[in-house]
Design an enzyme around this catalytic site. Structure first.
Site, short mmCIF file in Angstrom:
data_model
loop_
_atom_site.label_atom_id
_atom_site.label_comp_id
_atom_site.label_asym_id
_atom_site.label_seq_id
_atom_site.Cartn_x
_atom_site.Cartn_y
_atom_site.Cartn_z
N GLY A 1 0.84 -1.19 0.00
CA GLY A 1 0.00 0.00 0.00
C GLY A 1 0.87 1.24 0.00
O GLY A 1 2.03 1.19 0.41
N GLY B 1 0.60 5.66 0.52
CA GLY B 1 -0.20 6.85 0.79
C GLY B 1 0.61 8.10 0.62
O GLY B 1 1.73 8.08 0.10
N GLY B 2 0.06 9.22 1.08
CA GLY B 2 0.70 10.51 0.87
C GLY B 2 1.96 10.71 1.67
O GLY B 2 2.78 11.57 1.34
N MET B 3 2.15 9.95 2.77
CA MET B 3 3.30 10.19 3.62
C MET B 3 4.05 8.92 3.97
O MET B 3 4.66 8.81 5.03
CB MET B 3 2.86 10.92 4.89
N LYS C 1 3.35 0.00 8.73
CA LYS C 1 2.89 1.28 8.20
C LYS C 1 3.94 2.33 8.50
O LYS C 1 4.34 2.54 9.64
CB LYS C 1 1.56 1.69 8.84
N ASP D 1 -11.21 6.81 8.34
CA ASP D 1 -10.95 6.46 6.94
C ASP D 1 -11.63 5.13 6.60
O ASP D 1 -11.02 4.25 6.00
CB ASP D 1 -9.45 6.38 6.67
#
Length: 339
Positions: free
Chosen positions: A33, A35-37, A56, A160
């Site tokens: 996965g 994401g933005g950060m 994560k 989310d």
């Protein structure tokens, strides 16, 4: 693999490679996965053979003032500590958290199986809708997980909820994954989320568009919950909250898309999707009862329900003889003791 760019020219961290080891314990397999950060990685736990984890990765925006970055990291550690204490069958277990340089990591159980978005897309490709009772069984499990989160002291918001953050395990259990936008509602305290962001627009309520300055509460999760069910039952993404605010008619009635949806289910989902928080169910329990009513207990996925011994008697002749033999032996022993 080149790092991406955000609009403020902030560079994302360079992704880890297959075989990289973190903290002398977690060997990276692949990215699962992004994401933005930061990324989410599948990794092997080298200390516990055979155990796979989801790591994560979070990098705080270093273009922010130093004090804000420091506060964000401290908040990450506080909230990671809270998440590590959670224990619920419909949530992945957070087992570890640590920092490497400017990066923070949250270690969770890796959940195998397909996410609900994939299952919905498969149904759509086959020209079908997901069965309503199946979706409601998922909803019942998700409601239990959210009730658990919201009942913590202080309450925990997920922020989310969406089909791709819900995975069905091979046994049929639903898991609410990705704690990226979790927010701990400490009374009177301005909090910083573990991973800054707004959630996914299709499922995000208006009040959440303000980030942490927005007045989000448990009803924000209820909006995303309802929007997720709308999508799963219609194969059609709902108009987002901003579009609906400007054009109320943009939200297509569910039964217009899928005539098989029951009026009760549609009514409950639309209640959850009201734009103003005061017009939504006040709690997950209230939404669950509106959606399922007397079916709350009976609609749970059959695999997650314990089976009564009598279930085996009618389907397995050998076990029937075994149960009768055991019963006869116990009866004989009791009779002998009573003499």
């Amino acid at each position: 693999m080149a790092s991406g760019k955000r609009r403020d020219n902030y560079r994302m961290p360079i992704p880890l490679k297959t075989g990289d080891v973190l903290r002398g314990r977690y060997r990276i397999r692949r990215i699962i996965g992004q994401g933005g950060m930061g990324c989410i990685y599948l990794a092997d736990d080298m200390r516990l053979e055979g155990r796979q984890t989801a790591l994560k990765e979070v990098e705080h925006d270093r273009s922010l003032p130093t004090e804000m970055v420091k506060e964000a990291r401290e908040q990450f550690l506080r909230e990671a500590t809270v998440l590590a204490r959670l224990d619920h069958p419909n949530l992945p277990k957070v087992s570890d958290f640590f920092s490497v340089g400017s990066l923070d990591y949250l270690v969770m159980d890796y959940i195998p199986g397909k996410d609900l978005r994939m299952l919905m897309m498969e149904a759509r490709q086959n020209g079908e809708f997901l069965d309503e009772n199946l979706v409601l069984s998922w909803a019942n499990q998700l409601a239990d997980a959210l009730t658990y989160l919201h009942s913590q002291t202080p309450p925990i918001l997920h922020r989310d909820i969406k089909p791709s953050n819900l995975k069905q395990t091979p046994t049929g259990l639903i898991k609410l994954v990705d704690f990226g936008l979790v927010k701990v509602l400490a009374p009177g305290e301005i909090t910083i989320t573990i991973l800054q962001g707004q959630g996914t627009a299709l499922y995000t309520p208006l009040e959440q568009y303000g980030g942490d300055s927005g007045h989000t509460d448990i009803r924000s999760d209820i909006f995303a919950f309802g929007s997720t069910l709308y999508h799963l039952l219609t194969n059609t993404p709902p108009a987002d909250a901003r579009e609906r605010f400007l054009h109320p008619e943009s939200l297509i009635p569910m039964q217009q898309i899928n005539p098989e949806i029951s009026p009760r289910t549609e009514k409950a989902i639309l209640w959850a999707m009201n734009l103003h928080p005061d017009d939504r169910p006040p709690t997950i329990k209230a939404f669950q009862e509106s959606l399922l009513g007397d079916r709350v207990a009976s609609i749970t996925h059959p695999i997650t329900k314990p089976r009564h011994p009598s279930d085996y008697l009618s389907t397995n002749p050998e076990r029937t003889l075994l149960w009768l033999s055991v019963g006869f032996t116990v009866f004989s022993l009791l009779a002998a003791l009573l003499r």
